[in-house]
Design an enzyme around this catalytic site. Structure first.
Site, short mmCIF file in Angstrom:
data_model
loop_
_atom_site.label_atom_id
_atom_site.label_comp_id
_atom_site.label_asym_id
_atom_site.label_seq_id
_atom_site.Cartn_x
_atom_site.Cartn_y
_atom_site.Cartn_z
N ASP A 279 0.84 -1.21 0.00
CA ASP A 279 0.00 0.00 0.00
C ASP A 279 0.86 1.25 0.00
O ASP A 279 0.56 2.23 -0.69
CB ASP A 279 -0.92 0.00 1.22
CG ASP A 279 -1.99 -1.09 1.13
OD1 ASP A 279 -2.20 -1.63 0.03
OD2 ASP A 279 -2.62 -1.38 2.17
N GLU A 305 -2.78 -3.05 -9.10
CA GLU A 305 -1.52 -2.32 -9.22
C GLU A 305 -1.37 -1.68 -10.59
O GLU A 305 -0.27 -1.26 -10.97
CB GLU A 305 -0.33 -3.24 -8.95
CG GLU A 305 -0.11 -4.32 -9.98
CD GLU A 305 -0.90 -5.59 -9.71
OE1 GLU A 305 -0.55 -6.62 -10.29
OE2 GLU A 305 -1.86 -5.55 -8.89
#
Length: 400
Positions: A279, A305
């Site tokens: 994160d 992502e």
């Protein structure tokens, strides 16, 4: 009340006249009648004047209440701080015509109060463009504060000007949203400020609720458009923006480029360093993209992502060069996080490599897949569909 006074005076008049008549004093009776009549008349006039003052006060109060109701109704339709400030300015000029005013609202980071609206005399000094909350007693205490240097009051540390001013914090749900400053430059300014505090408090209360509602709407609007982890735009906003930019480019004859970005080996990063590290990397990558691009460029989280950048008025060559610059910035994050971080880029452009909105994303995605197949951590531009004499090679690839 005036009629009662006249009736009382008449009763006194008759009683006194009767008494003097019985005593046989005609001259004294006349004098007594005139004296008592003057007393009753003065009393009646005084009571009528008092009644008239009360009537005028009631009329003023009614007008003020109507103005405040009208202001509250208008504030419900205000969509932003500028519109709400215009409503407040109009109401303040009608209710407090002798006072200059300034409305300050907190910025997004809540570290500064920015001037939204100001009104008053043209010859008076302009209010400051921004104020620091730590320099304002009204904001720090959450209560109204009067600045009067001539009378020795404790003044705020920000510029207050030559007049006497009262600062009213705008609070709702236990939070300060803004600041209203009313300034008086005439004589007896301090007493005038004390007398108008009731109206100022009513203006502030109505405006506080309006600012709170605007902040809530902006928060909900942001949540509907932004990804909560990275702060980037979400896929829905990206799709709408892409269609809008390409439609504009078709009308103007300019180019719109798209970058598809995928972080390399992101699953391995999560498995080896934990999801908290993943994160943090996503947030830092988003920061690198936003910090390196133009305000008109759109950076969105496409999914997982995978990120996407829309570059309006940007050719395929310029977009490829920007992509390489972004690739290097992302790779430099490896030292910051102590883990291998890199990204692959696919570049497409309308009209140079794709025909329309429906084609440009698949074309950019195909170029991204080619970058992954070629070894990752590189930029690949899609094949040009419009031949030109100065055209670059069909596939531009920049290796790490």
């Amino acid at each position: 009340m005036a009629l009662n006074a006249l009736a009382a005076g008449a009763a006194i008049l008759l009683t006194g006249a009767a008494a003097h008549a019985a005593a046989g004093t005609a001259l004294g009776c006349s004098t007594f009648i005139l004296a008592v009549g003057r007393v009753a008349s003065r009393r009646a006039v005084d009571e009528m004047a008092q009644h008239l003052r009360m009537f005028n006060t009631a009329q003023d109060t009614t007008r003020q209440i109507e103005e405040l109701f009208a202001m509250t109704d208008m504030l419900q339709a205000a969509e932003d701080h500028d519109e709400a400030g215009a409503v407040l300015m109009a109401a303040s000029q009608r209710l407090l015509p002798d006072f200059d005013g300034a409305l300050y609202v907190f910025n997004n980071s809540r570290d500064r109060l920015d001037l939204t609206k100001s009104w008053g005399g043209k010859d008076k000094p302009e209010p400051a463009a921004s104020l620091l909350p730590s320099n304002c007693w009204a904001v720090k205490r959450g209560k109204a504060h009067i600045n009067d240097a001539e009378n020795g009051t404790l003044c705020c540390m920000h510029p207050v000007g030559p007049g006497v001013s009262v600062e009213m914090p705008m609070m709702a749900r236990g939070q300060v949203f803004g600041l209203l400053i009313l300034t008086h430059y005439q004589r007896d300014a301090y007493e005038n400020l004390r007398d108008m505090r009731r109206i100022a408090r009513a203006l502030t209360d109505s405006m506080s609720l309006a600012l709170s509602n605007i902040a809530l709407r902006e928060k909900l609007h942001t949540q509907s458009l932004r990804d909560p982890l990275t702060g980037l735009y979400n896929r829905r906003y990206m799709e709408d923006s892409l269609e809008r930019y390409i439609s504009l480019a078709e009308r103007t004859g300019s180019a719109t480029s798209v970058l598809m970005i995928d972080l390399d080996n992101f699953k391995r990063l999560n498995d080896e360093y934990g999801h908290a590290k993943g994160d943090a990397v996503l947030r830092d990558v988003a920061g690198q993209l936003v910090g390196a691009l133009r305000p008109s460029d759109v950076v969105a989280r496409y999914g997982g992502e995978e990120l996407m950048v829309i570059l309006p008025n940007c050719s395929i060559e310029d977009a490829t060069a920007k992509a390489e610059m972004l690739r290097m910035r992302i790779e430099n994050l490896s030292e910051v996080h102590g883990a291998p971080i890199s990204a692959s880029f696919g570049v497409a452009c309308v009209p140079e490599t794709a025909g329309n909105t429906a084609d440009v994303v698949p074309v950019a995605d195909a170029a991204l897949y080619a970058a992954k197949e070629a070894g990752k951590n590189r930029v690949v531009a899609s094949r040009r569909r419009i031949p030109r004499e100065d055209a670059s090679p069909p596939c531009l690839a920049v290796n790490a």
